[in-house]
Write a protein that holds these residues in place. Structure first.
Motif, PDB file in Angstrom:
ATOM      1  N   TYR A  21      19.327  19.741  33.648  1.00  0.00           N
ATOM      2  CA  TYR A  21      19.377  18.274  33.660  1.00  0.00           C
ATOM      3  C   TYR A  21      18.021  17.689  34.068  1.00  0.00           C
ATOM      4  CZ  TYR A  21      20.629  13.519  34.976  1.00  0.00           C
ATOM      5  OH  TYR A  21      20.671  12.159  35.091  1.00  0.00           O
ATOM      6  N   PHE A  22      17.310  18.375  34.949  1.00  0.00           N
ATOM      7  CA  PHE A  22      16.022  17.872  35.411  1.00  0.00           C
ATOM      8  C   PHE A  22      14.962  17.917  34.311  1.00  0.00           C
ATOM      9  CE2 PHE A  22      18.227  19.233  39.279  1.00  0.00           C
ATOM     10  CZ  PHE A  22      18.244  18.021  39.950  1.00  0.00           C
ATOM     11  N   GLN A  23      15.230  18.661  33.237  1.00  0.00           N
ATOM     12  CA  GLN A  23      14.310  18.700  32.100  1.00  0.00           C
ATOM     13  C   GLN A  23      14.611  17.605  31.091  1.00  0.00           C
ATOM     14  OE1 GLN A  23      15.073  22.712  30.865  1.00  0.00           O
ATOM     15  NE2 GLN A  23      13.336  23.513  32.017  1.00  0.00           N
ATOM     16  N   HIS A  24      15.923  17.389  30.797  1.00  0.00           N
ATOM     17  CA  HIS A  24      16.272  16.446  29.727  1.00  0.00           C
ATOM     18  C   HIS A  24      16.887  15.135  30.219  1.00  0.00           C
ATOM     19  CE1 HIS A  24      20.392  17.832  30.275  1.00  0.00           C
ATOM     20  NE2 HIS A  24      19.987  19.080  30.047  1.00  0.00           N
ATOM     21  N   ARG A  25      17.381  15.095  31.444  1.00  0.00           N
ATOM     22  CA  ARG A  25      17.981  13.875  32.028  1.00  0.00           C
ATOM     23  C   ARG A  25      19.091  13.280  31.167  1.00  0.00           C
ATOM     24  NH1 ARG A  25      16.321  13.504  37.374  1.00  0.00           N
ATOM     25  NH2 ARG A  25      14.180  14.184  37.464  1.00  0.00           N
ATOM     26  N   SER A  26      19.840  14.130  30.485  1.00  0.00           N
ATOM     27  CA  SER A  26      20.896  13.675  29.590  1.00  0.00           C
ATOM     28  C   SER A  26      22.239  14.281  29.988  1.00  0.00           C
ATOM     29  CB  SER A  26      20.574  14.074  28.145  1.00  0.00           C
ATOM     30  OG  SER A  26      21.669  13.771  27.310  1.00  0.00           O
ATOM     31  N   PRO A  27      23.110  13.499  30.640  1.00  0.00           N
ATOM     32  CA  PRO A  27      24.443  14.019  30.992  1.00  0.00           C
ATOM     33  C   PRO A  27      25.224  14.499  29.769  1.00  0.00           C
ATOM     34  CG  PRO A  27      24.049  11.913  32.069  1.00  0.00           C
ATOM     35  CD  PRO A  27      22.925  12.129  31.101  1.00  0.00           C
ATOM     36  N   GLU A  28      24.970  13.882  28.609  1.00  0.00           N
ATOM     37  CA  GLU A  28      25.687  14.259  27.391  1.00  0.00           C
ATOM     38  C   GLU A  28      25.409  15.707  26.994  1.00  0.00           C
ATOM     39  OE1 GLU A  28      23.760  11.384  27.587  1.00  0.00           O
ATOM     40  OE2 GLU A  28      25.523  10.143  28.003  1.00  0.00           O
ATOM     41  N   GLU A  29      24.202  16.203  27.301  1.00  0.00           N
ATOM     42  CA  GLU A  29      23.872  17.591  26.957  1.00  0.00           C
ATOM     43  C   GLU A  29      24.659  18.593  27.795  1.00  0.00           C
ATOM     44  OE1 GLU A  29      19.908  18.881  26.238  1.00  0.00           O
ATOM     45  OE2 GLU A  29      19.271  16.886  25.583  1.00  0.00           O
ATOM     46  N   LEU A  30      25.175  18.151  28.930  1.00  0.00           N
ATOM     47  CA  LEU A  30      25.974  19.028  29.797  1.00  0.00           C
ATOM     48  C   LEU A  30      27.472  18.807  29.623  1.00  0.00           C
ATOM     49  CD1 LEU A  30      23.933  18.759  33.126  1.00  0.00           C
ATOM     50  CD2 LEU A  30      23.806  20.549  31.398  1.00  0.00           C
ATOM     51  N   ALA A  31      27.853  17.767  28.881  1.00  0.00           N
ATOM     52  CA  ALA A  31      29.267  17.389  28.747  1.00  0.00           C
ATOM     53  C   ALA A  31      30.087  18.501  28.106  1.00  0.00           C
ATOM     54  CB  ALA A  31      29.398  16.113  27.935  1.00  0.00           C
ATOM     55  N   MET A  32      31.302  18.672  28.603  1.00  0.00           N
ATOM     56  CA  MET A  32      32.215  19.684  28.078  1.00  0.00           C
ATOM     57  C   MET A  32      33.141  19.116  27.005  1.00  0.00           C
ATOM     58  SD  MET A  32      33.079  21.617  31.661  1.00  0.00           S
ATOM     59  CE  MET A  32      33.825  23.070  30.909  1.00  0.00           C
ATOM     60  N   ALA A  33      33.135  17.796  26.854  1.00  0.00           N
ATOM     61  CA  ALA A  33      33.983  17.125  25.866  1.00  0.00           C
ATOM     62  C   ALA A  33      33.371  15.764  25.582  1.00  0.00           C
ATOM     63  CB  ALA A  33      35.406  16.975  26.383  1.00  0.00           C
ATOM     64  N   SER A  34      33.997  15.031  24.701  1.00  0.00           N
ATOM     65  CA  SER A  34      33.554  13.672  24.381  1.00  0.00           C
ATOM     66  C   SER A  34      34.746  12.726  24.519  1.00  0.00           C
ATOM     67  CB  SER A  34      33.015  13.611  22.952  1.00  0.00           C
ATOM     68  OG  SER A  34      34.071  13.872  22.031  1.00  0.00           O
ATOM     69  N   LEU A  35      34.452  11.447  24.578  1.00  0.00           N
ATOM     70  CA  LEU A  35      35.537  10.457  24.610  1.00  0.00           C
ATOM     71  C   LEU A  35      36.378  10.553  23.339  1.00  0.00           C
ATOM     72  CD1 LEU A  35      33.750   7.342  26.147  1.00  0.00           C
ATOM     73  CD2 LEU A  35      35.543   8.741  27.204  1.00  0.00           C
ATOM     74  N   GLU A  36      35.730  10.879  22.224  1.00  0.00           N
ATOM     75  CA  GLU A  36      36.450  11.018  20.954  1.00  0.00           C
ATOM     76  C   GLU A  36      37.447  12.175  21.016  1.00  0.00           C
ATOM     77  OE1 GLU A  36      32.889   8.742  20.571  1.00  0.00           O
ATOM     78  OE2 GLU A  36      33.013  10.842  21.149  1.00  0.00           O
ATOM     79  N   TRP A  37      37.042  13.287  21.633  1.00  0.00           N
ATOM     80  CA  TRP A  37      37.936  14.440  21.762  1.00  0.00           C
ATOM     81  C   TRP A  37      39.153  14.065  22.609  1.00  0.00           C
ATOM     82  CZ3 TRP A  37      39.770  17.508  25.808  1.00  0.00           C
ATOM     83  CH2 TRP A  37      40.373  18.703  25.432  1.00  0.00           C
ATOM     84  N   LEU A  38      38.918  13.382  23.728  1.00  0.00           N
ATOM     85  CA  LEU A  38      40.029  12.962  24.581  1.00  0.00           C
ATOM     86  C   LEU A  38      40.966  12.030  23.835  1.00  0.00           C
ATOM     87  CD1 LEU A  38      38.035  12.350  27.871  1.00  0.00           C
ATOM     88  CD2 LEU A  38      39.691  14.165  27.476  1.00  0.00           C
ATOM     89  N   GLU A  39      40.404  11.105  23.089  1.00  0.00           N
ATOM     90  CA  GLU A  39      41.216  10.169  22.313  1.00  0.00           C
ATOM     91  C   GLU A  39      42.027  10.905  21.248  1.00  0.00           C
ATOM     92  OE1 GLU A  39      40.122   6.678  19.252  1.00  0.00           O
ATOM     93  OE2 GLU A  39      39.344   6.382  21.298  1.00  0.00           O
ATOM     94  N   GLU A  40      41.379  11.843  20.564  1.00  0.00           N
ATOM     95  CA  GLU A  40      42.050  12.641  19.529  1.00  0.00           C
ATOM     96  C   GLU A  40      43.228  13.425  20.114  1.00  0.00           C
ATOM     97  OE1 GLU A  40      40.802  16.804  17.594  1.00  0.00           O
ATOM     98  OE2 GLU A  40      39.425  15.158  17.110  1.00  0.00           O
ATOM     99  N   LYS A  41      43.080  13.877  21.355  1.00  0.00           N
ATOM    100  CA  LYS A  41      44.131  14.653  22.013  1.00  0.00           C
ATOM    101  C   LYS A  41      45.118  13.764  22.784  1.00  0.00           C
ATOM    102  CE  LYS A  41      42.211  18.444  20.657  1.00  0.00           C
ATOM    103  NZ  LYS A  41      42.784  19.236  19.589  1.00  0.00           N
ATOM    104  N   ASN A  42      44.979  12.459  22.668  1.00  0.00           N
ATOM    105  CA  ASN A  42      45.859  11.490  23.345  1.00  0.00           C
ATOM    106  C   ASN A  42      45.852  11.639  24.863  1.00  0.00           C
ATOM    107  OD1 ASN A  42      46.769  10.210  20.937  1.00  0.00           O
ATOM    108  ND2 ASN A  42      48.032  12.021  20.563  1.00  0.00           N
ATOM    109  N   VAL A  43      44.673  11.869  25.406  1.00  0.00           N
ATOM    110  CA  VAL A  43      44.511  11.989  26.853  1.00  0.00           C
ATOM    111  C   VAL A  43      43.958  10.672  27.381  1.00  0.00           C
ATOM    112  CG1 VAL A  43      43.277  13.180  28.716  1.00  0.00           C
ATOM    113  CG2 VAL A  43      44.119  14.468  26.731  1.00  0.00           C
ATOM    114  N   GLN A  44      44.638  10.121  28.380  1.00  0.00           N
ATOM    115  CA  GLN A  44      44.155   8.901  29.022  1.00  0.00           C
ATOM    116  C   GLN A  44      43.219   9.301  30.160  1.00  0.00           C
ATOM    117  OE1 GLN A  44      47.119   6.534  31.059  1.00  0.00           O
ATOM    118  NE2 GLN A  44      45.699   4.843  31.356  1.00  0.00           N
ATOM    119  N   LEU A  45      42.013   8.745  30.165  1.00  0.00           N
ATOM    120  CA  LEU A  45      41.028   9.023  31.206  1.00  0.00           C
ATOM    121  C   LEU A  45      40.812   7.759  32.024  1.00  0.00           C
ATOM    122  CD1 LEU A  45      38.884  10.897  32.490  1.00  0.00           C
ATOM    123  CD2 LEU A  45      37.288  10.072  30.742  1.00  0.00           C
TER     124      LEU A  45
END
Length: 141
Positions: A57-81
Motif C-alpha cells: 500500500y505504501f507504494q501504490h496508495r490504492s485501497p482498491e488494489e488490496l480489496a478482496m471484493a467489490s461493491l458490484e460483487w456484494l450487490e450481485e450476491k445480494n449482500v447488504q453492507l
C-alpha cells in the motif's frame, strides 16, 4: 466442497469485514443452495482487503488494489453492507444495534457471526508503547 447449511436460518449478520469475514461470506454465498439474507456490518470505511499485502500500500496508495471484493460483487450476491460499528448485541432479542457516521439502526438476526479481527501485538518492553514518538503499528489502511 458445498457447505451444508440447511439448518441455517434465513437472516445472517456478520460483524466485521476483514479477510476472515470475507472468506466466510464467500462460503455462504457461493457454497450453498439455501437462500440467505446476509448483512455485513463493517466498522472500517472500505471493503475487506488483504492485510498481509499492506506493505505494498505504501507504494501504490490504492485501497482498491488490496480489496478482496467489490461493491458490484456484494450487490450481485445480494449482500447488504453497512459501514458502521456494532455497538450492542441484544442476545435475548437476537438484535444488533449499529451506529456509523451516516447511519444507525438495529436489525434482527437468526445467526450472528463476530469476525472482528485482532489488534497488533506490541511487545511488553519498558518505554515501548504505541504512544511513544517514533513507534508505529499498522493493521488498517
Amino acid at each position: 466442497n458445498t457447505l451444508s447449511l440447511m439448518s441455517l436460518p434465513k437472516r445472517v449478520v456478520i460483524v466485521g469485514y476483514g479477510p476472515v469475514g470475507h472468506i466466510l461470506l464467500e462460503h455462504l454465498v457461493e457454497g450453498t443452495e439455501v437462500a440467505l439474507e446476509i448483512t455485513v456490518i463493517c466498522e472500517e470505511p472500505r471493503l475487506a482487503y488483504n492485510r498481509v499485502a499492506m506493505t505494498s500500500y505504501f507504494q501504490h496508495r490504492s485501497p482498491e488494489e488490496l480489496a478482496m471484493a467489490s461493491l458490484e460483487w456484494l450487490e450481485e450476491k445480494n449482500v447488504q453492507l453497512i459501514f458502521a460499528r456494532a455497538t450492542c448485541i441484544k442476545r435475548a432479542q437476537k438484535r444488533v444495534v449499529y451506529e456509523g457516521a451516516n447511519v444507525s439502526g438495529e436489525m434482527e438476526y437468526d445467526e450472528l457471526v463476530l469476525a472482528t479481527g485482532s489488534s497488533p501485538f506490541v511487545p511488553p518492553l519498558a518505554g515501548l508503547k504505541t504512544s511513544t514518538p517514533g513507534i508505529f503499528v499498522y493493521r488498517t489502511i
